[in-house]
Structure formats: structure tokens, C-alpha cells
Design an enzyme around this catalytic site. Structure first.
Site, PDB file in Angstrom:
ATOM      1  N   THR A  54       0.842  -1.200   0.000  1.00 16.89           N
ATOM      2  CA  THR A  54       0.000   0.000   0.000  1.00 16.89           C
ATOM      3  C   THR A  54       0.878   1.251   0.000  1.00 16.89           C
ATOM      4  O   THR A  54       0.655   2.175  -0.779  1.00 16.89           O
ATOM      5  CB  THR A  54      -0.935  -0.025   1.227  1.00 16.89           C
ATOM      6  N   LYS A  82       6.793  11.133  20.944  1.00 17.36           N
ATOM      7  CA  LYS A  82       6.816  12.155  22.009  1.00 17.36           C
ATOM      8  C   LYS A  82       5.427  12.388  22.565  1.00 17.36           C
ATOM      9  O   LYS A  82       5.225  13.298  23.380  1.00 17.36           O
ATOM     10  CB  LYS A  82       7.357  13.471  21.451  1.00 17.36           C
ATOM     11  N   ARG A 103      -2.612   4.828   7.420  1.00 17.97           N
ATOM     12  CA  ARG A 103      -2.816   3.475   7.978  1.00 17.97           C
ATOM     13  C   ARG A 103      -2.603   3.551   9.473  1.00 17.97           C
ATOM     14  O   ARG A 103      -1.632   4.158   9.949  1.00 17.97           O
ATOM     15  CB  ARG A 103      -1.845   2.470   7.362  1.00 17.97           C
ATOM     16  N   HIS A 131     -10.304  -1.351   4.357  1.00 17.68           N
ATOM     17  CA  HIS A 131      -9.131  -1.076   3.509  1.00 17.68           C
ATOM     18  C   HIS A 131      -9.668  -0.836   2.089  1.00 17.68           C
ATOM     19  O   HIS A 131      -9.478  -1.648   1.177  1.00 17.68           O
ATOM     20  CB  HIS A 131      -8.183  -2.271   3.564  1.00 17.68           C
TER      21      HIS A 131
HETATM   22  N1   CP Z   1      -2.382  -5.760   0.885  1.00 20.39           N
HETATM   23  C1   CP Z   1      -1.787  -4.877   1.729  1.00 20.39           C
HETATM   24  O1   CP Z   1      -2.440  -4.006   2.341  1.00 20.39           O
HETATM   25  O2   CP Z   1      -0.449  -5.053   1.838  1.00 20.39           O
HETATM   26  P1   CP Z   1       0.545  -4.191   2.751  1.00 20.39           P
HETATM   27  O3   CP Z   1       0.157  -4.457   4.192  1.00 20.39           O
HETATM   28  O4   CP Z   1       1.917  -4.669   2.408  1.00 20.39           O
HETATM   29  O5   CP Z   1       0.320  -2.737   2.423  1.00 20.39           O
END
Ligand code: CP
Length: 304
Positions: A54, A82, A103, A131
Site C-alpha cells: 500500500t 513524544k 494506515r 481497507h
Molecule cells: N495488501 C496490503 O495491504 O499489503 P501491505 O500491508 O503490504 O500494504
């Protein structure tokens, strides 16, 4: 797209999805036409959890649109250490960027963060929640390989903690898709996702064994057991390794079965499948480039 942000696949209409997928197909056909599309713009990458696909595909997508990226880097070397709050972090980074990708390990973090920023924010995974940009590349891959209507899909593995599953299942309610969920009893879809699927009239069936449904499937979407989300390691050990597929498993599958996986995999798919025509997971990961280029192009072009 109707929203400024992309937080949950449940907010996406069929029209929204097709707009991104059609733009991604245009990019695949003629990437040079998009090379300077967002020159001078900057994408902020804020990853509070590990990522390979991602993070790197958003980074590459923005650069292939002519833009640049700024990356918060590892949490350990950021001011999160911190004690800076998520709200303060995104409020600061929005001053450095024209859009943000976030994320975070906490479900709901992207929703909360989006309330503090005016630039578009993409949820790149919030704990066991959603996601949605992964879902867009999953749908692109399904459309290319099996078609999105009159589809029979099996979604297997960790359906409880797998955020890619929650987003994909909700997005598929926009299409004529029959969804079969295969998991141990303890890793069934969460109640709220099941409720949403039933409320949208989705055709949904749950199974504990793959062989009950394998011959019917056009697509098998395999997921990793999300070890990092289990509150108790003993509970993980009870289900680890229960759902593995290899050449022998596939003897009962249709010749044109498409096998997908959001990756990373651990041991769910044997490497002996990688060289078969079924294996679509590396193509799926590569589709992150045109699809995330298309998503960024749409979000950055919106008149706000
Ligand atoms: N599929 C996916 O979200 O992979 P990563 O965690 O590597 O971003």
C-alpha cells in the site's frame, strides 16, 4: 466520487467504483497521458503500521502522476513517540500535502482523522476495520479476470479481523455477486458486516469447509490469519494453518478459477500454485499502481 475522503467501501456506489476502474483502465492503456497530471502536488504518507504494497504503490502512483510524496516514516522516528496525537499529526501533515494516506492500528482512526483535515484522506487500513483502496484494486482484478456481474466468489480465511474482506464484501453488494464465506467458526465475519450485507440484500452463505463450495466458484479470495490482531496467542494457534490450498485442493476447482490474495501470504497458498493459470495475486498487487493512480487523479481533481 461523491465524497472528499475514502474511508469505507460501504460509502462507494457502483458509479463511484466504475469511475475509478474505468480511469484505471485508461491509465493502463496509455500511462504517458497521465505523466504530468498532478505535477507540483504532494501526497502525504502516514503509516502507523507496517506496509509494503500500500505504501509503495501509493508512493509510486503519485510519482507516476507527476507529483511527489512526503512520508512520515516509521512511527519510532516520528513525534508520535513524544506523545503527539493522531489529530495533531494529520492537522500538521495536511499543511505539507494535497492529500493524505493513513494506515493505523485502531479501527475508526481514519474516520476520526478525516474530521480534522480539509484535504482528501484515504483510509489505507484501520485495524480490523476497512481497507477500501485495496478493494478497488481487487475489483479491478476481478473485472479483468472473471467479470463483476453474475459472479460467484468464495472469500476464505480470517473473516473476523481481515479488513480487506470487510471492504470487499460490502463493495460487492453493488454487483450481481453471490458471496460464500469460508472460515473457522471463531473467525466468522463480524456481526456488523453480516448485518450490513443482509441489509443491502446481498446473496451470502457461510461455510466451514472449502470443498462444500469450491467447484461453483469463479474467484477464490484467500486471506492470511491476522496473527497481530488476536488478543490471545493461544486462540491464534487453534486456527493457524487450518486453511491452506495446494494443487491437490484445486483438483475440484473449475479450470478457470481465479485465485486472489491481498498479500502478504504466510502459508495459505502453496508456492506450487504460483505458476498455474489460477494464480492472480501478483497481478492483483501490480494493479495497485493504475488503480491508486486513478483514485488519486479523481480525488485530487475534485473541485473543493
Ligand atoms: N495488501 C496490503 O495491504 O499489503 P501491505 O500491508 O503490504 O500494504
Amino acid at each position: 466520487m461523491r465524497q472528499d475522503h475514502l474511508i469505507s467501501a460501504s460509502h462507494l456506489s457502483r458509479e463511484d467504483i466504475e469511475a475509478v476502474l474505468d480511469r484505471a483502465a485508461d491509465i493502463d492503456d496509455d500511462p504517458a497521458a497521465f505523466r504530468q497530471r498532478h505535477a507540483g502536488k504532494v501526497l502525504g504518507l502516514c503509516f502507523f503500521e507496517p506496509s509494503t504494497r500500500t505504501r509503495m504503490s501509493f508512493d509510486s502512483a503519485m510519482k507516476r502522476l507527476g507529483g511527489q510524496t512526503v512520508d512520515m516514516g516509521p512511527v519510532e522516528s516520528s513525534s508520535v513517540k513524544k506523545g503527539e496525537t493522531l489529530a495533531d499529526t494529520v492537522r500538521v501533515v495536511e499543511g505539507y500535502a494535497d492529500a493524505l494516506v493513513l494506515r493505523h492500528p485502531s479501527e475508526g482512526a481514519a474516520t476520526m482523522a478525516s474530521e480534522f483535515v480539509d484535504v482528501p484522506l484515504v483510509n489505507a487500513g484501520d485495524g480490523a476495520g476497512q481497507h477500501p483502496s485495496q478493494t478497488l484494486l481487487d475489483l479491478y482484478t476481478i473485472r479483468e479476470n472473471a467479470g463483476l456481474d453474475d459472479l460467484t466468489i468464495g472469500i476464505m480465511g480470517d473473516l473476523k479481523y481481515g479488513r480487506t474482506v470487510h471492504s470487499l464484501a460490502e463493495a460487492l453488494t453493488n454487483f450481481d455477486a453471490s458471496q460464500h464465506f469460508i472460515s473457522p467458526e471463531s473467525l466468522r465475519l463480524p456481526r456488523n458486516v453480516r448485518y450490513d450485507l443482509h441489509a443491502s440484500g446481498a446473496q451470502v452463505r457461510e461455510h466451514t469447509e472449502l470443498d462444500e463450495v469450491l467447484p461453483e466458484l469463479d474467484v477464490l479470495y484467500v486471506t492470511r490469519i491476522q496473527r497481530e490482531r488476536f488478543p490471545d496467542e493461544n486462540e491464534y494457534r487453534k486456527v493457524a494453518g487450518q486453511y491452506q490450498i495446494d494443487s491437490e485442493t484445486l483438483e475440484a476447482a473449475a479450470d478457470d478459477l481465479t485465485i486472489m490474495h491481498p498479500l502478504p501470504r504466510v502459508d495459505e497458498i502453496s508456492p506450487d500454485i504460483d505458476d498455474t493459470d489460477h494464480a492472480t495475486y501478483f497481478e492483483q498487487a501490480h494493479n495497485g499502481i493504475p488503480v491508486r493512480m486513478a483514485l488519486l487523479d479523481i480525488l485530487l481533481s475534485q473541485d473543493r
